[in-house]
Write an enzyme that holds these catalytic residues in place. Structure first.
Site, PDB file in Angstrom:
ATOM      1  N   LYS A  13       0.836  -1.211   0.000  1.00  0.00           N
ATOM      2  CA  LYS A  13       0.000   0.000   0.000  1.00  0.00           C
ATOM      3  C   LYS A  13       0.868   1.258   0.000  1.00  0.00           C
ATOM      4  CE  LYS A  13      -2.109  -1.004   3.922  1.00  0.00           C
ATOM      5  NZ  LYS A  13      -1.433  -2.229   4.351  1.00  0.00           N
ATOM      6  N   ARG A  86      -9.187   1.034   9.304  1.00  0.00           N
ATOM      7  CA  ARG A  86      -8.820  -0.330   9.677  1.00  0.00           C
ATOM      8  C   ARG A  86      -9.924  -1.012  10.485  1.00  0.00           C
ATOM      9  NH1 ARG A  86      -2.905   0.691   9.448  1.00  0.00           N
ATOM     10  NH2 ARG A  86      -1.744  -1.233   9.775  1.00  0.00           N
ATOM     11  N   ARG A 125      12.468  -5.962   5.334  1.00  0.00           N
ATOM     12  CA  ARG A 125      12.511  -4.617   4.759  1.00  0.00           C
ATOM     13  C   ARG A 125      13.241  -3.612   5.661  1.00  0.00           C
ATOM     14  NH1 ARG A 125       6.027  -2.939   4.718  1.00  0.00           N
ATOM     15  NH2 ARG A 125       5.865  -2.633   6.966  1.00  0.00           N
ATOM     16  N   ARG A 159      11.777  -0.711  10.966  1.00  0.00           N
ATOM     17  CA  ARG A 159      10.678  -0.421  11.887  1.00  0.00           C
ATOM     18  C   ARG A 159      10.706  -1.401  13.045  1.00  0.00           C
ATOM     19  NH1 ARG A 159       5.255   0.307   8.335  1.00  0.00           N
ATOM     20  NH2 ARG A 159       4.446  -0.656  10.230  1.00  0.00           N
ATOM     21  N   ARG A 170      -0.118  -8.277  13.688  1.00  0.00           N
ATOM     22  CA  ARG A 170      -0.683  -7.282  12.755  1.00  0.00           C
ATOM     23  C   ARG A 170      -1.576  -7.966  11.712  1.00  0.00           C
ATOM     24  NH1 ARG A 170       4.806  -4.695  11.079  1.00  0.00           N
ATOM     25  NH2 ARG A 170       3.601  -3.495   9.562  1.00  0.00           N
TER      26      ARG A 170
END
Ligand code: AMP
Length: 213
Positions: A13, A86, A125, A159, A170
């Site tokens: 996204k 969400r 990532r 992160r 998550r």
């Protein structure tokens, strides 16, 4: 045009929203980015959100809806909602925020992805600490190890919530609270589906085809 990009963490996204922002002049509104900024600055919102985010759980509807409300007018030419809404409550809050401004959603684009592959995407990532360029341990390393391709910086960051245990939470939050809002948008005829496992450029082309219709 106002659109939502919907999909689990790591679906792409943010990548697609950033691209749309530069190619179409729309404004990328990411509640995750807003919350990370609040945490970094140590604002009252940041202090409340920090532990919740580190656990991979959802920050309160009131906090994130207020963050979007504050930014919506700066996106008068069109917003790309990334990571918001969400929950059903947030979806309803967004309807009201838009209606107050005589705006309505044009599309809800769902990025269809395979959860197991996403865990690998997310856990690997990292990004440049200076310019924010995105990289991955396996799929997209800097051309010269330790040096950002874009700006030449030597510092990178990850992160704190991109570890496997938090990613699983998550994903579970997405399944339990976010995926169930799809029927709300299906009833309005707004949902378009894109294969989020395709390459970045192919996903971008599929999104462009929807927006240009
Ligand atoms: P993201 O960058 O979208 O993956 O968001 C990172 C984290 O910020 C999430 O795991 C949540 O803890 C929090 N967060 C971001 N957006 C929302 C939202 N719309 N509602 C609740 N929590 C959110």
């Amino acid at each position: 045009m106002d659109i939502i990009l919907l999909g689990p963490p790591g679906a792409g996204k943010g990548t697609q929203a950033a691209r749309l922002q530069s190619s179409r002049g729309m404004v990328h509104l990411s509640t995750g980015d807003m919350l990370r900024e609040a945490v970094a600055k140590g604002t009252p919102v940041g202090l409340k959100a920090k532990a919740v985010m580190e656990a991979g759980e959802l920050v309160s509807d009131a906090i994130v809806s207020a963050l979007i409300g504050e930014r919506l007018d700066s996106a008068g030419g069109g917003a790309i909602f990334d990571g918001f809404p969400r929950t059903q409550h947030q979806a309803e809050a967004l309807e009201m925020l838009l209606a107050d401004r005589d705006r309505t959603l044009d599309h809800v684009i769902e990025l269809m992805v395979d959860e197991e592959a996403l865990v690998e995407r997310i856990v690997g990532r990292f990004s440049c600490a200076k310019c924010g360029a995105n990289y991955h341990d396996r799929f997209h390393k800097p051309k010269i190890e330790g040096i950002c391709d874009v700006c030449g910086a030597h510092e990178f960051k990850r992160r704190p919530d991109d570890n496997e245990a938090t990613v699983r939470t998550r994903m579970a939050e997405y399944r339990a609270k976010t995926a169930p809002i799809l029927p709300f948008y299906e009833d309005k005829g707004l949902v378009r589906r894109v294969d989020g496992m395709a390459g970045v450029d192919e996903v971008a082309a599929a999104i462009d085809a929807i927006l240009d219709k």
